[in-house]
Design a protein around this motif. Sequence first.
Motif, PDB file in Angstrom:
ATOM      1  N   SER A  79       0.833  -1.198   0.000  1.00 19.67           N
ATOM      2  CA  SER A  79       0.000   0.000   0.000  1.00 19.67           C
ATOM      3  C   SER A  79       0.873   1.256   0.000  1.00 19.67           C
ATOM      4  O   SER A  79       0.628   2.202  -0.752  1.00 19.67           O
ATOM      5  N   ILE A  80       1.910   1.260   0.827  1.00 18.04           N
ATOM      6  CA  ILE A  80       2.826   2.410   0.882  1.00 18.04           C
ATOM      7  C   ILE A  80       3.563   2.564  -0.450  1.00 18.04           C
ATOM      8  O   ILE A  80       3.688   3.673  -0.971  1.00 18.04           O
ATOM      9  N   HIS A  84      -0.456   4.839  -1.345  1.00 17.17           N
ATOM     10  CA  HIS A  84      -1.605   4.942  -0.452  1.00 17.17           C
ATOM     11  C   HIS A  84      -1.106   4.977   0.996  1.00 17.17           C
ATOM     12  O   HIS A  84      -0.580   3.989   1.488  1.00 17.17           O
ATOM     13  N   ALA A  85      -1.271   6.103   1.629  1.00 19.52           N
ATOM     14  CA  ALA A  85      -0.854   6.238   3.022  1.00 19.52           C
ATOM     15  C   ALA A  85      -1.869   7.100   3.759  1.00 19.52           C
ATOM     16  O   ALA A  85      -2.539   7.939   3.163  1.00 19.52           O
ATOM     17  N   TYR A  86      -2.023   6.872   5.047  1.00 16.05           N
ATOM     18  CA  TYR A  86      -2.958   7.618   5.876  1.00 16.05           C
ATOM     19  C   TYR A  86      -2.222   8.188   7.081  1.00 16.05           C
ATOM     20  O   TYR A  86      -1.284   7.585   7.583  1.00 16.05           O
ATOM     21  N   THR A  87      -2.707   9.331   7.558  1.00 12.74           N
ATOM     22  CA  THR A  87      -2.157   9.888   8.786  1.00 12.74           C
ATOM     23  C   THR A  87      -2.712   9.094   9.961  1.00 12.74           C
ATOM     24  O   THR A  87      -3.710   8.378   9.829  1.00 12.74           O
ATOM     25  N   ASP A  89      -4.328  10.283  12.449  1.00  9.48           N
ATOM     26  CA  ASP A  89      -5.683  10.770  12.706  1.00  9.48           C
ATOM     27  C   ASP A  89      -6.693  10.120  11.758  1.00  9.48           C
ATOM     28  O   ASP A  89      -7.807   9.786  12.161  1.00  9.48           O
ATOM     29  N   GLU A  90      -6.306   9.956  10.488  1.00 10.98           N
ATOM     30  CA  GLU A  90      -7.198   9.301   9.529  1.00 10.98           C
ATOM     31  C   GLU A  90      -7.446   7.840   9.920  1.00 10.98           C
ATOM     32  O   GLU A  90      -8.576   7.348   9.846  1.00 10.98           O
ATOM     33  N   VAL A  91      -6.411   7.150  10.351  1.00 13.76           N
ATOM     34  CA  VAL A  91      -6.547   5.754  10.779  1.00 13.76           C
ATOM     35  C   VAL A  91      -7.449   5.674  12.005  1.00 13.76           C
ATOM     36  O   VAL A  91      -8.349   4.828  12.079  1.00 13.76           O
ATOM     37  N   ASP A  92      -7.237   6.562  12.971  1.00 16.88           N
ATOM     38  CA  ASP A  92      -8.089   6.572  14.159  1.00 16.88           C
ATOM     39  C   ASP A  92      -9.559   6.785  13.787  1.00 16.88           C
ATOM     40  O   ASP A  92     -10.443   6.125  14.313  1.00 16.88           O
ATOM     41  N   MET A  94     -11.012   6.062  10.889  1.00 19.49           N
ATOM     42  CA  MET A  94     -11.506   4.880  10.194  1.00 19.49           C
ATOM     43  C   MET A  94     -11.810   3.745  11.183  1.00 19.49           C
ATOM     44  O   MET A  94     -12.830   3.068  11.063  1.00 19.49           O
TER      45      MET A  94
END
Length: 101
Positions: A79-80, A84-87, A89-92, A94
């Motif tokens: 994914s990386i 495709h990467a998430y912060t 805060d975005e993971v929390d 989701m």
Amino acid sequence: MAKTSPVYARIDTDLKENAENILHRLGISPSSAIQMLYSQIILTKSFPISLKLPYDKPKALGSMSHDELNAELSKGYESIQSGHAYTADEVDAMLDDAFGI
């Protein structure tokens, strides 16, 4: 006792088996599912049904096998690599949306 009529439909074998496995897990017979569908179509004058299994809770790291952990790490690496990467805060957000955690 209510008067009943048969309903016949030809569908893909895999589709039928997969759907019936899920219906079984939900405790619903195929006949009941069709009756539910038809009843909801009449009540809502639309195609309204949204039945689904609850999401599985995420596995704790310590409960994963070596192969499961490697598979998850590989998915993350791929994914990386594809951008495709998430912060954090975005993971929390989701995780909160999906699992309430």
